[in-house]
Design a protein around this motif. Structure first.
Motif, PDB file in Angstrom:
ATOM      1  N   GLY A  48       0.824  -1.215   0.000  1.00 47.38           N
ATOM      2  CA  GLY A  48       0.000   0.000   0.000  1.00 47.38           C
ATOM      3  C   GLY A  48       0.851   1.255   0.000  1.00 47.38           C
ATOM      4  O   GLY A  48       0.545   2.232  -0.681  1.00 47.38           O
ATOM      5  N   GLY A  49       1.933   1.234   0.742  1.00 47.91           N
ATOM      6  CA  GLY A  49       2.847   2.384   0.785  1.00 47.91           C
ATOM      7  C   GLY A  49       3.529   2.601  -0.550  1.00 47.91           C
ATOM      8  O   GLY A  49       3.693   3.732  -1.007  1.00 47.91           O
ATOM      9  N   PHE A  50       3.885   1.524  -1.197  1.00 48.98           N
ATOM     10  CA  PHE A  50       4.547   1.650  -2.499  1.00 48.98           C
ATOM     11  C   PHE A  50       3.600   2.281  -3.526  1.00 48.98           C
ATOM     12  O   PHE A  50       4.001   3.136  -4.312  1.00 48.98           O
ATOM     13  CB  PHE A  50       5.026   0.269  -2.990  1.00 48.98           C
ATOM     14  CG  PHE A  50       5.720   0.359  -4.307  1.00 48.98           C
ATOM     15  CD1 PHE A  50       7.006   0.867  -4.388  1.00 48.98           C
ATOM     16  CD2 PHE A  50       5.077  -0.021  -5.481  1.00 48.98           C
ATOM     17  CE1 PHE A  50       7.645   0.998  -5.606  1.00 48.98           C
ATOM     18  CE2 PHE A  50       5.710   0.108  -6.697  1.00 48.98           C
ATOM     19  CZ  PHE A  50       6.995   0.613  -6.767  1.00 48.98           C
ATOM     20  N   TYR A  51       2.343   1.833  -3.522  1.00 50.92           N
ATOM     21  CA  TYR A  51       1.354   2.346  -4.484  1.00 50.92           C
ATOM     22  C   TYR A  51       0.449   3.414  -3.855  1.00 50.92           C
ATOM     23  O   TYR A  51      -0.714   3.552  -4.257  1.00 50.92           O
ATOM     24  CB  TYR A  51       0.519   1.194  -5.043  1.00 50.92           C
ATOM     25  CG  TYR A  51       1.211   0.420  -6.159  1.00 50.92           C
ATOM     26  CD1 TYR A  51       1.628   1.058  -7.322  1.00 50.92           C
ATOM     27  CD2 TYR A  51       1.424  -0.953  -6.069  1.00 50.92           C
ATOM     28  CE1 TYR A  51       2.244   0.368  -8.350  1.00 50.92           C
ATOM     29  CE2 TYR A  51       2.041  -1.667  -7.100  1.00 50.92           C
ATOM     30  CZ  TYR A  51       2.445  -1.002  -8.235  1.00 50.92           C
ATOM     31  OH  TYR A  51       3.055  -1.686  -9.267  1.00 50.92           O
ATOM     32  N   ASP A  52       0.992   4.147  -2.909  1.00 56.17           N
ATOM     33  CA  ASP A  52       0.209   5.154  -2.184  1.00 56.17           C
ATOM     34  C   ASP A  52      -0.525   6.132  -3.109  1.00 56.17           C
ATOM     35  O   ASP A  52      -1.659   6.528  -2.838  1.00 56.17           O
ATOM     36  CB  ASP A  52       1.156   5.940  -1.262  1.00 56.17           C
ATOM     37  CG  ASP A  52       0.402   6.649  -0.161  1.00 56.17           C
ATOM     38  OD1 ASP A  52      -0.501   6.025   0.411  1.00 56.17           O
ATOM     39  OD2 ASP A  52       0.691   7.825   0.087  1.00 56.17           O
ATOM     40  N   VAL A  53       0.103   6.491  -4.225  1.00 54.01           N
ATOM     41  CA  VAL A  53      -0.480   7.442  -5.181  1.00 54.01           C
ATOM     42  C   VAL A  53      -1.797   6.913  -5.772  1.00 54.01           C
ATOM     43  O   VAL A  53      -2.649   7.689  -6.209  1.00 54.01           O
ATOM     44  CB  VAL A  53       0.552   7.793  -6.294  1.00 54.01           C
ATOM     45  CG1 VAL A  53       1.258   6.554  -6.774  1.00 54.01           C
ATOM     46  CG2 VAL A  53      -0.043   8.515  -7.460  1.00 54.01           C
ATOM     47  N   HIS A  54      -1.996   5.587  -5.725  1.00 55.93           N
ATOM     48  CA  HIS A  54      -3.220   4.990  -6.279  1.00 55.93           C
ATOM     49  C   HIS A  54      -4.271   4.661  -5.214  1.00 55.93           C
ATOM     50  O   HIS A  54      -5.265   4.000  -5.512  1.00 55.93           O
ATOM     51  CB  HIS A  54      -2.888   3.709  -7.056  1.00 55.93           C
ATOM     52  CG  HIS A  54      -2.032   3.932  -8.261  1.00 55.93           C
ATOM     53  ND1 HIS A  54      -2.284   4.910  -9.187  1.00 55.93           N
ATOM     54  CD2 HIS A  54      -0.913   3.299  -8.700  1.00 55.93           C
ATOM     55  CE1 HIS A  54      -1.369   4.871 -10.144  1.00 55.93           C
ATOM     56  NE2 HIS A  54      -0.514   3.915  -9.869  1.00 55.93           N
ATOM     57  N   ARG A  55      -4.051   5.131  -3.973  1.00 55.77           N
ATOM     58  CA  ARG A  55      -4.909   4.743  -2.849  1.00 55.77           C
ATOM     59  C   ARG A  55      -6.403   5.001  -3.093  1.00 55.77           C
ATOM     60  O   ARG A  55      -7.253   4.235  -2.645  1.00 55.77           O
ATOM     61  CB  ARG A  55      -4.450   5.487  -1.577  1.00 55.77           C
ATOM     62  CG  ARG A  55      -4.829   4.819  -0.291  1.00 55.77           C
ATOM     63  CD  ARG A  55      -4.067   5.405   0.889  1.00 55.77           C
ATOM     64  NE  ARG A  55      -2.702   4.917   1.000  1.00 55.77           N
ATOM     65  CZ  ARG A  55      -2.368   3.762   1.583  1.00 55.77           C
ATOM     66  NH1 ARG A  55      -3.293   2.990   2.103  1.00 55.77           N
ATOM     67  NH2 ARG A  55      -1.109   3.374   1.662  1.00 55.77           N
ATOM     68  N   PHE A  59      -9.160   0.297  -8.252  1.00 51.79           N
ATOM     69  CA  PHE A  59      -8.432  -0.974  -8.312  1.00 51.79           C
ATOM     70  C   PHE A  59      -7.413  -1.143  -7.176  1.00 51.79           C
ATOM     71  O   PHE A  59      -6.701  -2.146  -7.129  1.00 51.79           O
ATOM     72  CB  PHE A  59      -7.747  -1.142  -9.674  1.00 51.79           C
ATOM     73  CG  PHE A  59      -6.774  -0.030 -10.034  1.00 51.79           C
ATOM     74  CD1 PHE A  59      -5.490  -0.011  -9.525  1.00 51.79           C
ATOM     75  CD2 PHE A  59      -7.159   0.989 -10.897  1.00 51.79           C
ATOM     76  CE1 PHE A  59      -4.603   1.001  -9.854  1.00 51.79           C
ATOM     77  CE2 PHE A  59      -6.267   2.013 -11.241  1.00 51.79           C
ATOM     78  CZ  PHE A  59      -4.982   2.010 -10.698  1.00 51.79           C
ATOM     79  N   PHE A  60      -7.342  -0.158  -6.253  1.00 52.52           N
ATOM     80  CA  PHE A  60      -6.273  -0.177  -5.241  1.00 52.52           C
ATOM     81  C   PHE A  60      -6.282  -1.451  -4.380  1.00 52.52           C
ATOM     82  O   PHE A  60      -5.245  -2.087  -4.177  1.00 52.52           O
ATOM     83  CB  PHE A  60      -6.368   1.068  -4.351  1.00 52.52           C
ATOM     84  CG  PHE A  60      -5.308   1.121  -3.289  1.00 52.52           C
ATOM     85  CD1 PHE A  60      -3.994   1.447  -3.610  1.00 52.52           C
ATOM     86  CD2 PHE A  60      -5.607   0.820  -1.965  1.00 52.52           C
ATOM     87  CE1 PHE A  60      -2.998   1.482  -2.629  1.00 52.52           C
ATOM     88  CE2 PHE A  60      -4.616   0.854  -0.977  1.00 52.52           C
ATOM     89  CZ  PHE A  60      -3.322   1.191  -1.318  1.00 52.52           C
ATOM     90  N   LYS A  61      -7.468  -1.841  -3.889  1.00 51.44           N
ATOM     91  CA  LYS A  61      -7.552  -2.993  -2.988  1.00 51.44           C
ATOM     92  C   LYS A  61      -7.078  -4.274  -3.693  1.00 51.44           C
ATOM     93  O   LYS A  61      -6.317  -5.061  -3.150  1.00 51.44           O
ATOM     94  CB  LYS A  61      -9.009  -3.149  -2.516  1.00 51.44           C
ATOM     95  CG  LYS A  61      -9.145  -3.864  -1.226  1.00 51.44           C
ATOM     96  CD  LYS A  61     -10.535  -3.636  -0.597  1.00 51.44           C
ATOM     97  CE  LYS A  61     -10.732  -4.549   0.587  1.00 51.44           C
ATOM     98  NZ  LYS A  61     -11.383  -5.826   0.215  1.00 51.44           N
ATOM     99  N   ASP A  62      -7.530  -4.449  -4.937  1.00 52.56           N
ATOM    100  CA  ASP A  62      -7.122  -5.620  -5.719  1.00 52.56           C
ATOM    101  C   ASP A  62      -5.619  -5.587  -6.013  1.00 52.56           C
ATOM    102  O   ASP A  62      -4.961  -6.628  -6.016  1.00 52.56           O
ATOM    103  CB  ASP A  62      -7.867  -5.661  -7.066  1.00 52.56           C
ATOM    104  CG  ASP A  62      -9.308  -6.099  -6.888  1.00 52.56           C
ATOM    105  OD1 ASP A  62      -9.651  -6.569  -5.783  1.00 52.56           O
ATOM    106  OD2 ASP A  62     -10.092  -5.963  -7.851  1.00 52.56           O
ATOM    107  N   LEU A  63      -5.119  -4.382  -6.287  1.00 53.38           N
ATOM    108  CA  LEU A  63      -3.689  -4.238  -6.594  1.00 53.38           C
ATOM    109  C   LEU A  63      -2.841  -4.654  -5.387  1.00 53.38           C
ATOM    110  O   LEU A  63      -1.855  -5.389  -5.533  1.00 53.38           O
ATOM    111  CB  LEU A  63      -3.401  -2.780  -6.986  1.00 53.38           C
ATOM    112  CG  LEU A  63      -1.950  -2.406  -7.299  1.00 53.38           C
ATOM    113  CD1 LEU A  63      -1.391  -3.247  -8.440  1.00 53.38           C
ATOM    114  CD2 LEU A  63      -1.850  -0.916  -7.644  1.00 53.38           C
ATOM    115  N   VAL A  64      -3.259  -4.225  -4.189  1.00 55.48           N
ATOM    116  CA  VAL A  64      -2.517  -4.595  -2.982  1.00 55.48           C
ATOM    117  C   VAL A  64      -2.641  -6.099  -2.737  1.00 55.48           C
ATOM    118  O   VAL A  64      -1.654  -6.773  -2.393  1.00 55.48           O
ATOM    119  CB  VAL A  64      -3.011  -3.774  -1.766  1.00 55.48           C
ATOM    120  CG1 VAL A  64      -2.450  -4.330  -0.465  1.00 55.48           C
ATOM    121  CG2 VAL A  64      -2.611  -2.305  -1.934  1.00 55.48           C
ATOM    122  N   ALA A  65      -3.824  -6.666  -2.971  1.00 57.32           N
ATOM    123  CA  ALA A  65      -4.006  -8.115  -2.798  1.00 57.32           C
ATOM    124  C   ALA A  65      -3.074  -8.877  -3.748  1.00 57.32           C
ATOM    125  O   ALA A  65      -2.435  -9.865  -3.358  1.00 57.32           O
ATOM    126  CB  ALA A  65      -5.460  -8.498  -3.048  1.00 57.32           C
TER     127      ALA A  65
END
Ligand code: ATP
Ligand code: MG
Length: 141
Positions: A48-55, A59-65
């Motif tokens: 989540g920290g790495f992709y913080d800009v997409h929070r 698609f953020f939740k799926d991306l983190v999963a």
């Protein structure tokens, strides 16, 4: 002048399918030098920290999963002649492999817009932020 460094991650889909070696081979064949590399299995906070800009993106939740679904391989890459960020994004191809050019890493190894095999920094500034994110002990940053 554009920078000589970029940050990549071979993502969990490509690692689990055994493509790590083939992908590194193509990166080196394109003139990049691997300055740092490790295999890690990220937790939700790290991904989540790495992709913080997409929070706030749908698609953020799926991306983190996806990014926490298995090990991945972050690397710091150097292109001595410069223009590392742009040259590397050309090598990996469009975010959606369906739109990626023939011969690009995503065209060859990615499954879908989400499971797209590899990451590349999108600016010199982000290359440094992302390099520090995974390799805080590296003196080059
Ligand atoms: P990356 O940052 O991983 O190199 P990118 O810069 O090509 O990819 P971004 O817009 O930064 O693309 O999106 C980050 C990641 O989020 C993508 O690589 C992909 O895994 C996922 N993603 C982006 N857009 C979508 C979408 N519409 N649906 C599902 N996942 C997406
Ligand atoms: Mg991006």
């Amino acid at each position: 002048m554009s920078g000589t460094l970029t940050l990549t991650i071979i993502k969990p889909d490509a690692v689990s399918k055994g493509y790590t070696g083939k992908i590194i081979d193509q990166i080196i064949g394109a003139g990049f030098q691997v300055k740092a590399m490790k295999m890690i299995h990220m937790n939700e906070r790290e991904a989540g920290g790495f992709y913080d800009v997409h929070r706030e993106r749908p698609f953020f939740k799926d991306l983190v999963a996806f990014m926490t679904s298995g090990p991945c391989v972050p690397m710091v890459l150097e292109l001595p002649a410069g223009n590392a960020v742009e040259s590397f994004r050309k090598l990996i191809g469009a975010t959606n492999p369906a739109n990626a050019e023939e011969g690009t890493i995503r065209k060859q190894f990615a499954e879908s817009i989400e499971r797209n095999a590899i990451h590349g920094s999108d600016s010199d500034e982000n290359a440094i932020r992302e390099g520090r994110y995974f390799f805080s002990d590296l003196e080059m940053f």
